[in-house]
Design a protein around this motif. Structure first.
Motif, PDB file in Angstrom:
ATOM      1  N   VAL A  48       0.863  -1.183   0.000  1.00  0.00           N
ATOM      2  CA  VAL A  48       0.000   0.000   0.000  1.00  0.00           C
ATOM      3  C   VAL A  48       0.895   1.227   0.000  1.00  0.00           C
ATOM      4  CG1 VAL A  48      -1.844   1.233   1.185  1.00  0.00           C
ATOM      5  CG2 VAL A  48      -1.662  -1.253   1.403  1.00  0.00           C
ATOM      6  N   GLU A  49       0.585   2.156  -0.876  1.00  0.00           N
ATOM      7  CA  GLU A  49       1.421   3.330  -0.986  1.00  0.00           C
ATOM      8  C   GLU A  49       0.529   4.564  -1.125  1.00  0.00           C
ATOM      9  OE1 GLU A  49       4.035   2.929  -4.241  1.00  0.00           O
ATOM     10  OE2 GLU A  49       5.365   4.544  -3.594  1.00  0.00           O
ATOM     11  N   LEU A  50       0.725   5.534  -0.212  1.00  0.00           N
ATOM     12  CA  LEU A  50      -0.028   6.789  -0.320  1.00  0.00           C
ATOM     13  C   LEU A  50       0.971   7.905  -0.577  1.00  0.00           C
ATOM     14  CD1 LEU A  50      -1.556   4.948   1.998  1.00  0.00           C
ATOM     15  CD2 LEU A  50      -2.998   6.977   2.135  1.00  0.00           C
ATOM     16  N   VAL A  51       0.677   8.745  -1.587  1.00  0.00           N
ATOM     17  CA  VAL A  51       1.579   9.843  -1.911  1.00  0.00           C
ATOM     18  C   VAL A  51       0.797  11.159  -1.873  1.00  0.00           C
ATOM     19  CG1 VAL A  51       3.144  10.798  -3.644  1.00  0.00           C
ATOM     20  CG2 VAL A  51       2.901   8.303  -3.403  1.00  0.00           C
ATOM     21  N   ASP A  52       1.199  12.039  -0.972  1.00  0.00           N
ATOM     22  CA  ASP A  52       0.598  13.382  -0.864  1.00  0.00           C
ATOM     23  C   ASP A  52      -0.923  13.342  -0.769  1.00  0.00           C
ATOM     24  OD1 ASP A  52       2.872  14.831  -0.827  1.00  0.00           O
ATOM     25  OD2 ASP A  52       2.999  15.012  -3.033  1.00  0.00           O
ATOM     26  N   VAL A  53      -1.451  12.421  -0.014  1.00  0.00           N
ATOM     27  CA  VAL A  53      -2.902  12.255   0.016  1.00  0.00           C
ATOM     28  C   VAL A  53      -3.558  13.377   0.855  1.00  0.00           C
ATOM     29  CG1 VAL A  53      -4.792  10.818   0.859  1.00  0.00           C
ATOM     30  CG2 VAL A  53      -2.915   9.799  -0.435  1.00  0.00           C
TER      31      VAL A  53
ATOM     32  N   PRO B 201      -8.103  20.079   6.857  1.00  0.00           N
ATOM     33  CA  PRO B 201      -8.348  18.808   6.193  1.00  0.00           C
ATOM     34  C   PRO B 201      -8.053  17.639   7.117  1.00  0.00           C
ATOM     35  CG  PRO B 201      -6.392  19.872   5.296  1.00  0.00           C
ATOM     36  CD  PRO B 201      -7.028  20.850   6.215  1.00  0.00           C
ATOM     37  N   ALA B 202      -8.799  16.530   6.919  1.00  0.00           N
ATOM     38  CA  ALA B 202      -8.565  15.338   7.725  1.00  0.00           C
ATOM     39  C   ALA B 202      -7.194  14.748   7.401  1.00  0.00           C
ATOM     40  CB  ALA B 202      -9.656  14.315   7.471  1.00  0.00           C
ATOM     41  N   LEU B 203      -6.833  14.808   6.140  1.00  0.00           N
ATOM     42  CA  LEU B 203      -5.483  14.400   5.730  1.00  0.00           C
ATOM     43  C   LEU B 203      -4.900  15.574   4.943  1.00  0.00           C
ATOM     44  CD1 LEU B 203      -5.961  10.723   4.514  1.00  0.00           C
ATOM     45  CD2 LEU B 203      -5.127  11.522   6.736  1.00  0.00           C
ATOM     46  N   ALA B 204      -3.722  16.061   5.387  1.00  0.00           N
ATOM     47  CA  ALA B 204      -3.172  17.256   4.748  1.00  0.00           C
ATOM     48  C   ALA B 204      -1.850  16.916   4.063  1.00  0.00           C
ATOM     49  CB  ALA B 204      -2.987  18.362   5.778  1.00  0.00           C
ATOM     50  N   GLY B 205      -1.895  15.966   3.131  1.00  0.00           N
ATOM     51  CA  GLY B 205      -0.682  15.612   2.416  1.00  0.00           C
ATOM     52  C   GLY B 205       0.096  14.517   3.136  1.00  0.00           C
ATOM     53  N   VAL B 206      -0.433  13.322   3.089  1.00  0.00           N
ATOM     54  CA  VAL B 206       0.196  12.192   3.768  1.00  0.00           C
ATOM     55  C   VAL B 206       0.913  11.312   2.753  1.00  0.00           C
ATOM     56  CG1 VAL B 206      -0.240  10.066   5.033  1.00  0.00           C
ATOM     57  CG2 VAL B 206      -1.410  12.176   5.694  1.00  0.00           C
ATOM     58  N   THR B 207       2.158  11.037   2.988  1.00  0.00           N
ATOM     59  CA  THR B 207       2.898  10.099   2.162  1.00  0.00           C
ATOM     60  C   THR B 207       3.418   9.004   3.078  1.00  0.00           C
ATOM     61  OG1 THR B 207       3.566  11.862   0.670  1.00  0.00           O
ATOM     62  CG2 THR B 207       4.856   9.822   0.612  1.00  0.00           C
ATOM     63  N   VAL B 208       2.985   7.787   2.786  1.00  0.00           N
ATOM     64  CA  VAL B 208       3.401   6.676   3.643  1.00  0.00           C
ATOM     65  C   VAL B 208       3.249   5.388   2.847  1.00  0.00           C
ATOM     66  CG1 VAL B 208       1.135   6.309   4.674  1.00  0.00           C
ATOM     67  CG2 VAL B 208       3.166   5.668   5.968  1.00  0.00           C
TER      68      VAL B 208
ATOM     69  N   CYS C 133      -8.880   5.738   3.135  1.00  0.00           N
ATOM     70  CA  CYS C 133      -8.341   6.124   1.834  1.00  0.00           C
ATOM     71  C   CYS C 133      -7.427   5.029   1.296  1.00  0.00           C
ATOM     72  CB  CYS C 133      -7.573   7.438   1.942  1.00  0.00           C
ATOM     73  SG  CYS C 133      -8.661   8.858   2.086  1.00  0.00           S
ATOM     74  N   ALA C 134      -6.649   4.454   2.183  1.00  0.00           N
ATOM     75  CA  ALA C 134      -5.721   3.408   1.752  1.00  0.00           C
ATOM     76  C   ALA C 134      -6.468   2.186   1.254  1.00  0.00           C
ATOM     77  CB  ALA C 134      -4.793   3.036   2.917  1.00  0.00           C
ATOM     78  N   ALA C 135      -7.611   1.926   1.876  1.00  0.00           N
ATOM     79  CA  ALA C 135      -8.370   0.720   1.526  1.00  0.00           C
ATOM     80  C   ALA C 135      -9.340   0.953   0.381  1.00  0.00           C
ATOM     81  CB  ALA C 135      -9.137   0.233   2.758  1.00  0.00           C
ATOM     82  N   GLY C 136      -9.417   2.194  -0.101  1.00  0.00           N
ATOM     83  CA  GLY C 136     -10.365   2.464  -1.178  1.00  0.00           C
ATOM     84  C   GLY C 136     -11.791   2.597  -0.681  1.00  0.00           C
TER      85      GLY C 136
ATOM     86  N   VAL D  76      -3.153   6.901  -4.401  1.00  0.00           N
ATOM     87  CA  VAL D  76      -3.136   5.713  -3.542  1.00  0.00           C
ATOM     88  C   VAL D  76      -2.916   4.513  -4.440  1.00  0.00           C
ATOM     89  CG1 VAL D  76      -4.435   4.274  -1.940  1.00  0.00           C
ATOM     90  CG2 VAL D  76      -4.762   6.743  -1.909  1.00  0.00           C
ATOM     91  N   ARG D  77      -1.880   3.724  -4.122  1.00  0.00           N
ATOM     92  CA  ARG D  77      -1.667   2.485  -4.878  1.00  0.00           C
ATOM     93  C   ARG D  77      -1.910   1.319  -3.936  1.00  0.00           C
ATOM     94  NH1 ARG D  77       1.439   2.677  -9.623  1.00  0.00           N
ATOM     95  NH2 ARG D  77       2.475   0.707  -9.166  1.00  0.00           N
ATOM     96  N   LEU D  78      -2.735   0.396  -4.368  1.00  0.00           N
ATOM     97  CA  LEU D  78      -3.024  -0.791  -3.559  1.00  0.00           C
ATOM     98  C   LEU D  78      -2.601  -1.996  -4.372  1.00  0.00           C
ATOM     99  CD1 LEU D  78      -4.362  -2.033  -1.023  1.00  0.00           C
ATOM    100  CD2 LEU D  78      -6.504  -2.053  -2.295  1.00  0.00           C
ATOM    101  N   ALA D  79      -1.593  -2.714  -3.856  1.00  0.00           N
ATOM    102  CA  ALA D  79      -1.083  -3.906  -4.548  1.00  0.00           C
ATOM    103  C   ALA D  79      -0.780  -3.595  -6.016  1.00  0.00           C
ATOM    104  CB  ALA D  79      -2.076  -5.052  -4.447  1.00  0.00           C
ATOM    105  N   GLY D  80      -0.097  -2.474  -6.220  1.00  0.00           N
ATOM    106  CA  GLY D  80       0.349  -2.147  -7.561  1.00  0.00           C
ATOM    107  C   GLY D  80      -0.715  -1.519  -8.435  1.00  0.00           C
ATOM    108  N   GLN D  81      -1.947  -1.354  -7.891  1.00  0.00           N
ATOM    109  CA  GLN D  81      -3.028  -0.797  -8.703  1.00  0.00           C
ATOM    110  C   GLN D  81      -3.351   0.613  -8.231  1.00  0.00           C
ATOM    111  OE1 GLN D  81      -6.410  -3.357  -8.696  1.00  0.00           O
ATOM    112  NE2 GLN D  81      -6.845  -2.909 -10.850  1.00  0.00           N
ATOM    113  N   GLU D  82      -3.476   1.503  -9.191  1.00  0.00           N
ATOM    114  CA  GLU D  82      -3.794   2.893  -8.862  1.00  0.00           C
ATOM    115  C   GLU D  82      -5.285   2.972  -8.525  1.00  0.00           C
ATOM    116  OE1 GLU D  82      -2.110   6.250  -8.051  1.00  0.00           O
ATOM    117  OE2 GLU D  82      -0.965   5.013  -9.450  1.00  0.00           O
ATOM    118  N   LEU D  83      -5.636   3.295  -7.267  1.00  0.00           N
ATOM    119  CA  LEU D  83      -7.052   3.299  -6.897  1.00  0.00           C
ATOM    120  C   LEU D  83      -7.799   4.496  -7.484  1.00  0.00           C
ATOM    121  CD1 LEU D  83      -7.205   2.166  -3.182  1.00  0.00           C
ATOM    122  CD2 LEU D  83      -7.464   0.812  -5.253  1.00  0.00           C
TER     123      LEU D  83
END
Lengths: 247, 840
Positions: free
Chosen positions: A11-16, A27-34, A58-61, A70-77
């Motif tokens: 799972v990859e989050l970039v600037d979410v 914002p609830a999320l103000a630019g999270v990269t993890v 957000c990570a789980a879609g 947000v990428r989940l298992a290599g897929q762009e959500l």
């Protein structure tokens, strides 16, 4: 078996960024990269309103970010729409929530096999039996959730998550409604899933004792990642938590 | 407690919306039906033709029987009255005797008799097809009518009211044709008169003749009433006492009662509609209470968890009961606010439709009575309260610990009580169907009662029955994909919820189908019997308004006619056990060698003067045998004794009795032949009739099988429309309540990996299973009622009386159920929406 490279994050989050309706407040999320790697157990902590549940959703879609990827298992959500999103989720993700989210009208066994039935795939009954055995509920297949204790129900939810051989399990306060012993059992099972099945686990919790079961703790405050801790213990988590809350 | 109740109501606005809606509609229906019944019970004649008279002595207007029964050494006297359709007369010498009394200024013998008025353009009737009533000119002073044009009528002349003159386009000097039982006459219009301030009295047109022509034209032996006008300043009390002493037993009417001395046919009939509105209130009250009870119970059950939570924070069962009670009272009170005005609107709409159909008089108006409205609101509150108490009786005892458990299941049990209720209700239905003669006048009402009882039985053991009948569709569904499999599981496990949604469907079908089907069956049987009666006739001769018996006789004796039967419709009063009862009858005149009217005589033979024939059912009900001398009252209250000479079976659309036509024509104020059935050897007969009587209509019998029950059938259909509408809303409402409470379950399914579409399919499939179960039970209830009714009518076993109606109803209920099941979930769960986590 895993399609994406063994080393890459599941799972990859970039600037979410995620704002809520009204939009005036922070914002609830103000630019999270993890990123969360396969075979790791991560805990997400933070004070109330820090955005930890939003991060998980957000990570789980289950929720759509307003910005970032947000990428989940290599897929762009971000490019997926319903029902593709649900289909992606049910192939790769398992959920364990504080409130169990089992179907009361189905038996334990039917609940465990439900995601696979909904996916229209042939249920892997042998694995389902194995999973139920692992969570200690062998023999309770025909019971209904209403006949089980809270800890047992959470173990059914865990079995349901595992039965689909997910790449990642998202857990939102999985021990929140359980007593100490039952909570510990669930955490041990999550740990076991990481160690033996190389599943990634992302768990939101406010309990330092639960977070101590993880390999790594991510701290959120005001919608940002403010700190990380590797190989946590109850004490280090609690100390860091106090620091984060005070800041 | 009230404050807490209002608080919970506020917080769960959505959850209570369904209950609120049900209560609102129930109150509206109760109020509407209540107002209609109240209005018809308190309806007064619109105007008094005797307004200028001090007192009116009336001839006989009803049959009153008084019976005394020895009971515990005390005589118990019962008086039963049946109104006549005609008017009895007073002795001709009464008027002069009254005129001699002190204080009397004037005495006017009044005759009132129906007249069919026609111009060359066609028949003329009053406003709202009001009948035209004939009088002698001296009666004009009683209202009073005053001349607006022309002069008083002399022999061969007539005066009509302004309204009739306008409608018929009549001016003084024109010719008019009048038909009474004594014959057809052509008169010259001498003048136009009107009551003070208006063109005519409501509900009756007036036609005045020269006083000395009244007896000949009306065929009356004396005045139907005698009006007394007092001298100015006379002692009214003394005068009335003197009049009363002089007239013997005849009623002396004053004030608002004077109007009762008028011809019954000239007054709007508010007695017939009482039974229609009584039936209306029966049906609506049942449906309203049934639906409201179910909805309230469903609502309470869905709040078990909240109730259990209240238990954990220390609420006692008693407090919860009071909370539920207070809640339901607040809810019912709030629902009554829009419900009562809606009820007034319903009453007006139904009344307008009934007026249009002719079920109620055109003069009928809805009277808004606060007491009736209060009662309706009170009934709504009471039903809500009792239903909430009943549904909550176990819920409030939920163990507090259960609140902490995820699912709260209402404690089971009460099965024995429910089974007992179901058994008693079903036994009641069976008893009604088995022991009450459904073929009689109360047949329709009794079948309604038995379907209502059966529906109660179904509701009491709903979950059990639904589990049984949904087993097959459930099993079939289980084999068809994940959604079908899930639907089978949820409908089976959540059988109470399934039943709660299915029962309104059962109600919708089970209450409306028997009404419609039985109504259609009776109408069709009447038509069939009419056709069978006339199978031997070639043509039917009718007039625009009927023809005098004399004319009928001349038609029947035209050359070429080989057989004829003329019928004079009337009403006859019979008595049994001291209770007079009114029946439809026909005066029957048969001429010629061929039998053209086949009543299917099963014993005896139709015979002449001094005899009568009765339907076999009626004879059985009254215990008559052939040859019995039976006393009966004719339309004008004359009692005659006739010998029963024949029993017949084809009475539908005809009447229960057949009497000599001359006797009927002499005692029924109208006394006109409605139709002459003819059989003839040569086709020129129709032409000959046309030459002699251009105003008569000659039609082939095949085209004339319609009976007069049209407006009755229309009334039924309106009732069914109202109850269909209400039950349909109930169906949609329960589906919506059920779906609204399942948001969480749907969200869980989405989290478990179901797409929104899969959830939609699941709910559609559940709706299908529910609808099939509901229809199966509805069909069972319908069959249980329709089959005995059909058997009672003519001994034929009919499961599906009218296939088209049946299919439309079946399809309509199924379609409504499927749509009502499918829509809410699509609103709660949009197709492209993400799984909801927020509102939990």
């Amino acid at each position: 078996m895993r399609i994406h490279g063994a080393g890459g994050p599941v799972v990859e989050l970039v600037d979410v960024v995620r704002r809520y309706a009204g939009g005036n407040g922070a914002p609830a999320l103000a630019g999270v990269t993890v990123a969360f790697e396969a075979g790791t157990f991560s805990a997400v902590m933070g004070p109330s309103g820090s955005g930890k549940s939003t991060l998980l959703q957000c990570a789980a879609g289950l929720d759509r970010p307003d910005g970032g990827r947000v990428r989940l298992a290599g897929q762009e959500l971000g490019t997926l729409r319903e029902p593709k999103l649900t289909q992606a989720r049910r192939r790769r993700v398992g959920f364990v929530f504080q409130s169990y989210n089992l179907m009361d009208s189905l038996s334990v066994w039917q609940n465990v096999l439900l995601p696979q039935r909904l996916a229209g795939t042939r249920p892997d009954r042998a694995w389902a039996r194995e999973v139920l055995h692992r969570v200690g509920l062998a023999g309770r297949e025909n019971d209904r959730p209403g006949q089980l204790s809270g800890g047992q129900r959470q173990r059914v939810a865990l079995a349901r998550a595992l039965a689909g051989r997910p790449e990642v399990i998202f857990a939102d306060e999985p021990t929140g409604a359980l007593d100490l012993g039952a909570g510990r059992e669930v955490l041990a099972l999550l740990r076991e899933a990481v160690d033996e099945l190389r599943t990634a686990v992302v768990m939101v919790t406010h309990d330092p004792a639960a977070a101590a079961w993880a390999d790594r703790v991510v701290f959120l405050a005001d919608g940002r990642v403010v700190s990380e801790l590797a190989d946590p213990t109850v004490d280090t988590v609690a100390a860091r938590m106090t620091a984060v809350t005070a800041a | 407690m009230i404050r807490l109740a209002i608080g919970t109501l506020r917080r769960h606005r959505g959850a209570y919306l369904g209950t609120f809606l049900a209560a609102l509609l129930a109150v509206a229906l109760l109020a509407g039906a209540g107002l209609l019944l109240f209005s018809v019970l308190t309806a007064t004649p619109p105007a008094d033709r005797f307004a200028a008279a001090t007192a009116v002595v009336s001839g006989t207007r009803d049959v009153t029987l008084t019976t005394t029964r020895e009971k515990h050494k005390k005589g118990k006297t019962k008086t039963k009255t049946e109104r006549l359709s005609g008017a009895g007369t007073l002795p001709a010498d009464l008027a002069p005797r009254l005129a001699a009394l002190p204080g009397v200024a004037r005495v006017v013998p009044d005759a009132a008799f129906p007249v069919e008025l026609a111009t060359t353009a066609g028949p003329v009737r009053g406003a709202d097809v009001a009948p035209v009533i004939g009088h002698g000119w001296s009666s004009a002073a009683l209202t009073p009518y005053r001349l607006r044009a022309g002069h008083e009528p002399a022999a061969g002349e007539a005066v009509v009211d302004s309204d009739l003159a306008a409608r018929g386009g009549l001016t003084v000097g024109d010719e008019v044709r009048i038909t009474t039982r004594t014959g057809v006459r052509t008169l010259r219009l001498a003048g136009v008169a009107a009551p003070t301030g208006r063109d005519a009295l409501p509900a009756q047109g007036a036609l005045f003749l020269a006083d000395r022509e009244v007896a000949a034209v009306s065929g009356l032996a004396g005045p139907t009433a005698v009006a007394v006008l007092a001298e100015p300043g006379a002692d009214r009390a003394a005068l009335l006492a003197a009049v009363r002493a002089r007239v013997g037993g005849a009623p002396v009417l004053t004030g608002a009662d004077r109007v009762r001395a008028d011809l019954p046919g000239a007054l709007p009939d508010y007695i017939g509609p009482i039974s229609v509105f009584g039936f209306t209130i029966g049906i609506t009250a049942f449906a309203a209470i049934f639906v409201l009870t179910g909805t309230v119970a469903l609502g309470v059950r869905q709040r078990l968890r909240e109730l259990a939570l209240l238990r954990t924070i220390g609420a006692t069962p008693r407090q919860l009961r009071r909370l539920l009670g207070a809640e339901s009272l607040v809810l019912a009170a709030v629902a009554a606010l829009p419900g009562l005005p809606l009820g007034v609107l319903v009453a007006h709409l139904v009344a307008a439709r009934f007026r249009h159909l002719g079920v109620v008089p055109a003069q009928f108006t809805v009277r808004i009575n606060p007491v009736v409205l209060l009662l309706a609101g009170f009934a709504g509150a009471l039903v809500t309260l009792v239903a909430a108490r009943f549904a909550g009786r176990r819920a409030v005892r939920v163990a507090p610990a259960q609140a902490l458990v995820e699912t709260v299941v209402a404690p089971r049990g009460g099965v024995a009580a429910r089974a007992a209720v179901a058994l008693i209700a079903a036994a009641g239905a069976v008893a009604v169907l088995a022991f009450v003669p459904l073929g009689g006048p109360f047949g329709m009402g009794m079948t309604f009662i038995s379907s209502a009882l059966l529906l109660c039985a179904v509701a009491a053991v709903g979950p059990l029955l639904v589990r049984l009948v949904s087993a097959v569709p459930g099993r079939l569904s289980a084999g068809t994909g994940a959604a079908g499999w899930l639907a089978a599981a949820t409908t089976r496990v959540e059988v109470r919820r399934t039943a709660a949604v299915a029962v309104p469907l059962v109600l919708m079908f089970g209450i409306n189908a028997p009404l419609l089907l039985n109504g259609e069956l009776t109408a069709r049987l009447a038509e069939d019997q009419q056709a069978a009666r006339l199978a031997g006739a070639d043509t039917l001769v009718t007039g625009a308004a009927g023809l005098p018996l004399d004319t009928a006789k001349r038609v029947a004796t035209l050359p070429g006619v080989t057989g004829a039967a003329a019928t004079v419709p009337t009403r006859v009063v019979l008595a049994q056990g001291g209770k007079p009862q009114d029946y439809a009858a026909q005066g029957l005149l048969r001429i010629g060698s061929d039998d053209v009217l086949d009543l299917a005589v099963e014993a005896g033979a139709l015979s002449g003067d001094g005899t009568f024939a009765a339907s076999a059912d009626l004879a059985e009900a009254y215990g008559w045998r052939l040859g019995d001398e039976v006393p009966l009252w004719l339309a004008d209250g004359e009692q005659v004794v006739l010998r029963l000479s024949a029993l017949f079976t084809r009475y539908r659309g005809f009447g229960e009795l057949a009497l000599p036509a001359t006797l009927v024509a002499a005692h029924d104020p109208r006394g006109l032949v409605s139709a002459v059935a003819l059989r003839h050897s040569d086709g020129a007969v129709a032409e000959r009739i046309g030459q002699h009587w251009p105003e008569l209509r000659v039609v082939p019998t095949a085209a004339a099988t319609r009976t007069d029950d049209g407006n009755q059938q229309g009334a039924w259909e309106l009732l069914v429309v109202v109850s269909l509408g209400f039950t349909a809303i109930a169906v949609v409402n329960t589906f919506a309540i059920s779906a609204a409470a399942r948001r969480r379950e749907f969200a869980d399914l989405r989290l478990a990996g179901a797409t929104a579409r899969q959830v939609h399919r699941l709910v559609d499939r559940e709706a299908l299973i529910t609808v099939l179960a509901g229809l199966a039970l509805g069909v069972a209830v319908t069959s249980a009622v329709v089959v005995p009714f059909s058997l009672a009518q003519d001994g034929v076993f009919r499961l599906v009386v009218a296939p088209a109606t049946y299919l439309v109803l079946l399809g309509g209920v199924a379609g409504l159920g499927l749509v009502a099941g499918a829509l809410p979930v699509r609103l709660v769960l949009p197709r492209r929406g993400l799984p909801a986590l927020g509102d939990r």
